[in-house]
Design a protein around this motif. Structure first.
Motif, PDB file in Angstrom:
ATOM      1  N   LEU A   1       0.824  -1.204   0.000  1.00 38.26           N
ATOM      2  CA  LEU A   1       0.000   0.000   0.000  1.00 38.26           C
ATOM      3  C   LEU A   1       0.862   1.261   0.000  1.00 38.26           C
ATOM      4  N   THR A   2       1.969   1.219   0.707  1.00 36.09           N
ATOM      5  CA  THR A   2       2.863   2.370   0.783  1.00 36.09           C
ATOM      6  C   THR A   2       3.340   2.787  -0.606  1.00 36.09           C
ATOM      7  N   LYS A   3       3.815   1.828  -1.372  1.00 31.83           N
ATOM      8  CA  LYS A   3       4.299   2.128  -2.735  1.00 31.83           C
ATOM      9  C   LYS A   3       3.154   2.612  -3.619  1.00 31.83           C
ATOM     10  N   ALA A   4       2.009   1.949  -3.530  1.00 35.88           N
ATOM     11  CA  ALA A   4       0.871   2.329  -4.371  1.00 35.88           C
ATOM     12  C   ALA A   4       0.383   3.734  -4.038  1.00 35.88           C
ATOM     13  N   ILE A   5       0.295   4.050  -2.756  1.00 33.57           N
ATOM     14  CA  ILE A   5      -0.198   5.358  -2.334  1.00 33.57           C
ATOM     15  C   ILE A   5       0.793   6.459  -2.714  1.00 33.57           C
ATOM     16  N   ALA A   6       2.086   6.183  -2.561  1.00 31.53           N
ATOM     17  CA  ALA A   6       3.092   7.171  -2.965  1.00 31.53           C
ATOM     18  C   ALA A   6       2.981   7.462  -4.462  1.00 31.53           C
ATOM     19  N   ASP A   7       2.826   6.418  -5.273  1.00 31.51           N
ATOM     20  CA  ASP A   7       2.669   6.615  -6.715  1.00 31.51           C
ATOM     21  C   ASP A   7       1.402   7.406  -7.023  1.00 31.51           C
ATOM     22  N   TYR A   8       0.354   7.140  -6.266  1.00 30.80           N
ATOM     23  CA  TYR A   8      -0.923   7.828  -6.470  1.00 30.80           C
ATOM     24  C   TYR A   8      -0.810   9.316  -6.115  1.00 30.80           C
ATOM     25  N   ILE A   9      -0.071   9.614  -5.053  1.00 30.18           N
ATOM     26  CA  ILE A   9       0.150  11.024  -4.690  1.00 30.18           C
ATOM     27  C   ILE A   9       0.913  11.740  -5.805  1.00 30.18           C
ATOM     28  N   ILE A  10       1.992  11.133  -6.271  1.00 30.73           N
ATOM     29  CA  ILE A  10       2.793  11.747  -7.332  1.00 30.73           C
ATOM     30  C   ILE A  10       1.944  11.968  -8.579  1.00 30.73           C
ATOM     31  N   PHE A  11       1.086  11.010  -8.893  1.00 28.67           N
ATOM     32  CA  PHE A  11       0.169  11.126 -10.029  1.00 28.67           C
ATOM     33  C   PHE A  11      -0.768  12.323  -9.856  1.00 28.67           C
ATOM     34  N   GLN A  12      -1.280  12.510  -8.647  1.00 25.86           N
ATOM     35  CA  GLN A  12      -2.183  13.636  -8.396  1.00 25.86           C
ATOM     36  C   GLN A  12      -1.442  14.971  -8.528  1.00 25.86           C
ATOM     37  N   VAL A  13      -0.234  15.018  -8.008  1.00 26.68           N
ATOM     38  CA  VAL A  13       0.543  16.256  -8.104  1.00 26.68           C
ATOM     39  C   VAL A  13       0.855  16.581  -9.562  1.00 26.68           C
ATOM     40  N   GLU A  14       1.279  15.584 -10.311  1.00 23.54           N
ATOM     41  CA  GLU A  14       1.612  15.803 -11.713  1.00 23.54           C
ATOM     42  C   GLU A  14       0.371  16.155 -12.539  1.00 23.54           C
ATOM     43  N   SER A  15      -0.810  15.828 -12.011  1.00 25.15           N
ATOM     44  CA  SER A  15      -2.058  16.159 -12.693  1.00 25.15           C
ATOM     45  C   SER A  15      -2.577  17.537 -12.316  1.00 25.15           C
ATOM     46  N   GLY A  16      -1.970  18.176 -11.310  1.00 22.40           N
ATOM     47  CA  GLY A  16      -2.367  19.538 -10.995  1.00 22.40           C
ATOM     48  C   GLY A  16      -2.600  19.862  -9.537  1.00 22.40           C
ATOM     49  N   ALA A  17      -2.552  18.881  -8.640  1.00 22.60           N
ATOM     50  CA  ALA A  17      -2.789  19.164  -7.225  1.00 22.60           C
ATOM     51  C   ALA A  17      -1.666  20.024  -6.656  1.00 22.60           C
ATOM     52  N   HIS A  18      -2.035  21.118  -5.981  1.00 22.59           N
ATOM     53  CA  HIS A  18      -1.048  21.969  -5.315  1.00 22.59           C
ATOM     54  C   HIS A  18      -0.544  21.336  -4.027  1.00 22.59           C
ATOM     55  N   CYS A  19      -1.407  20.598  -3.364  1.00 20.14           N
ATOM     56  CA  CYS A  19      -1.160  20.118  -2.004  1.00 20.14           C
ATOM     57  C   CYS A  19      -1.888  18.795  -1.825  1.00 20.14           C
ATOM     58  N   ILE A  20      -1.359  17.922  -0.977  1.00 19.47           N
ATOM     59  CA  ILE A  20      -1.968  16.614  -0.743  1.00 19.47           C
ATOM     60  C   ILE A  20      -2.207  16.408   0.746  1.00 19.47           C
ATOM     61  N   GLN A  21      -3.410  15.942   1.083  1.00 21.86           N
ATOM     62  CA  GLN A  21      -3.688  15.571   2.472  1.00 21.86           C
ATOM     63  C   GLN A  21      -3.728  14.055   2.590  1.00 21.86           C
ATOM     64  N   ILE A  22      -3.019  13.545   3.589  1.00 20.09           N
ATOM     65  CA  ILE A  22      -3.013  12.112   3.897  1.00 20.09           C
ATOM     66  C   ILE A  22      -3.956  11.890   5.074  1.00 20.09           C
ATOM     67  N   PHE A  23      -4.990  11.103   4.847  1.00 24.09           N
ATOM     68  CA  PHE A  23      -5.951  10.792   5.900  1.00 24.09           C
ATOM     69  C   PHE A  23      -5.603   9.453   6.542  1.00 24.09           C
ATOM     70  N   ASP A  24      -5.096   9.495   7.762  1.00 27.55           N
ATOM     71  CA  ASP A  24      -4.965   8.261   8.534  1.00 27.55           C
ATOM     72  C   ASP A  24      -6.173   8.224   9.478  1.00 27.55           C
ATOM     73  N   SER A  25      -7.339   8.152   8.882  1.00 26.27           N
ATOM     74  CA  SER A  25      -8.595   8.323   9.611  1.00 26.27           C
ATOM     75  C   SER A  25      -8.726   7.403  10.810  1.00 26.27           C
ATOM     76  N   TRP A  26      -8.251   6.172  10.669  1.00 27.22           N
ATOM     77  CA  TRP A  26      -8.405   5.196  11.755  1.00 27.22           C
ATOM     78  C   TRP A  26      -7.101   4.936  12.491  1.00 27.22           C
ATOM     79  N   GLY A  27      -6.102   5.779  12.254  1.00 30.06           N
ATOM     80  CA  GLY A  27      -4.856   5.674  13.023  1.00 30.06           C
ATOM     81  C   GLY A  27      -5.083   5.946  14.494  1.00 30.06           C
ATOM     82  N   GLY A  28      -6.080   6.770  14.797  1.00 30.82           N
ATOM     83  CA  GLY A  28      -6.390   7.087  16.190  1.00 30.82           C
ATOM     84  C   GLY A  28      -7.014   5.932  16.944  1.00 30.82           C
ATOM     85  N   GLN A  29      -7.341   4.854  16.233  1.00 31.38           N
ATOM     86  CA  GLN A  29      -7.871   3.657  16.893  1.00 31.38           C
ATOM     87  C   GLN A  29      -6.758   2.787  17.466  1.00 31.38           C
ATOM     88  N   LEU A  30      -5.523   3.136  17.144  1.00 27.80           N
ATOM     89  CA  LEU A  30      -4.379   2.391  17.661  1.00 27.80           C
ATOM     90  C   LEU A  30      -3.826   3.069  18.912  1.00 27.80           C
TER      91      LEU A  30
END
Length: 409
Positions: free
Chosen positions: A231-260
């Motif tokens: 997932l780490t590699k896939a998500i990193a590639d997906y972020i780079i894809f979004q940036v190269e497509s025009g995103a100025h900024c990226i938010q990473i949601f670890d929505s359920w990280g607080g459950q740990l």
């Protein structure tokens, strides 16, 4: 709430905290127009043309800004009448979030109504799953359902490198959004963090207990590690894809990280987010990254260790305390309680001023501490953005504060 009480509320931040200065005209030491507003007055706002970074990007990078930029998580959605009308014609969430024309139309609805400083793409953290081998459906009652949960070593064979061709609707949407808003606002992309995405893949959908994935961290840690690494590699590639497509900024949601528990988050989430940041930095070194965790009070300092530029605080963390714990060398985002949007507008005004005051004038992006709630009055959302646009930092105080900050460093 008086300006003096705002100062008192943030007095515990210590000498290293960069204090916030306001130009004071009439209300609580903050420049604020007392003229009566009408619904969707933000539509009539004019914006000056600029070839530099949008205000939100400047704040995320820690550069001086005239006021805090603002946007809202879930700012496009069911609270808006125009969205509900569109959803009646297109009842499938996946159709709405995977069709370029609909993505653009929905993403721009709050922009056209309120002119926020950030326009986030209408999508979902699960959107990229089929592109790397994890099909899913969204059912009316259950929500997302993973057709084939990954719980055995054999199940890992279904995974493959992310096929970005299957996500062209995301790329095309970002390109169009970038053209539509120009540099008047930041176009925001987003992803789910590996742990959060893994909870859906292992549990088979949403859960309240996370017992399956948590127990596997002890019973089958090699499977969880292999899944998180993929997932780490896939998500990193997906972020780079979004940036190269025009995103100025990226938010990473670890929505359920607080459950740990914090020590478990340190083992099962932090290293993978840190790796994503490192991978993205190699291709997109100037793109600000924001990390948000729901229920992050126990892991704030650890979040800083991931290397992101901005930490999003949920509404249960006092902004003054959060800033004190994180220091002034990293940006913060948030953190007005979404329920304040149901309160009388003067109470909402006071809370916005309190949060802005406590966050300081360097590296703060005003947001809610969670997403906009269903049923939120649109008038309150309009008021939220009107208030923040009426604020202005004291430039002389800011310059002095920045000089002092440099001396501390």
């Amino acid at each position: 709430m008086s300006f003096s009480s705002l100062t008192s509320a943030c007095s515990s931040l210590g000498s290293s905290f960069v204090q916030l200065g306001f130009h004071s005209n009439s209300l609580n030491g903050v420049l604020f127009s007392s003229s009566k507003k009408t619904k969707f007055a933000a539509k009539r706002l004019t914006v000056s043309c600029s070839s530099s970074d949008p205000l939100l990007v400047k704040a995320a990078k820690g550069h001086p800004v005239s006021r805090p930029p603002a946007w809202m998580m879930r700012q496009a959605g069911r609270y808006m009448a125009v969205y509900r009308k569109l959803a009646e014609k297109h009842p499938s969430f996946r159709e709405r979030s995977e069709t370029t024309d609909l993505i653009v139309q929905i993403s721009l609805q709050p922009w056209e109504a309120f002119r926020p400083d950030g326009v986030i793409i209408f999508s979902d953290i699960l959107t990229p799953l089929p592109a790397f081998g994890v099909p899913f459906n969204i059912e009316e009652v259950k929500g997302p359902v993973i057709e084939s949960p990954i719980r055995l070593e054999e199940d890992l064979k279904a995974l493959h490198p992310i096929d970005l061709e299957k996500l062209q609707f995301v790329g095309e949407s970002l390109k169009i959004l970038r053209k539509e808003v120009g540099d008047y606002a930041a176009v925001l992309g987003f992803v789910g963090a590996p742990w959060t995405i893994a909870t859906y893949i292992v549990e088979g959908g949403t859960t309240r207990t996370y017992t399956t994935i948590k127990s596997m961290c002890h019973k089958a840690p090699h499977i969880i590690r292999a899944l998180l690494s993929h997932l780490t590699k896939a998500i990193a590639d997906y972020i780079i894809f979004q940036v190269e497509s025009g995103a100025h900024c990226i938010q990473i949601f670890d929505s359920w990280g607080g459950q740990l528990p914090p020590h478990m988050w340190e083992l099962w989430s932090e290293p993978y987010i840190k790796e994503i940041v490192s991978l993205v930095r190699t291709k997109c070194p100037d793109t600000p990254l924001v990390l948000y965790i729901n229920g992050n009070g126990g892991v704030l300092e650890r979040m800083k260790g991931t290397g992101v530029d901005v930490i999003g605080l949920d509404w249960t963390v006092d902004m003054a305390d959060g800033r004190k714990r994180l220091g002034n060398d990293i940006g913060v985002q948030g953190n007005v309680d979404p329920a304040y949007l149901f309160s009388p507008l003067p109470a909402l005004t006071d809370e916005i001023q309190r949060v802005v005051k406590c966050a300081g004038q360097k590296g703060h992006i005003l947001n809610l501490g969670h997403g906009v709630l269903v049923g939120t009055p649109e008038e309150a959302v309009a008021h939220f953005f009107e208030v923040v646009k009426s604020l202005k930092y004291d430039s002389s105080s800011q310059n002095h504060a920045l000089e002092e900050s440099k001396l501390v460093v």
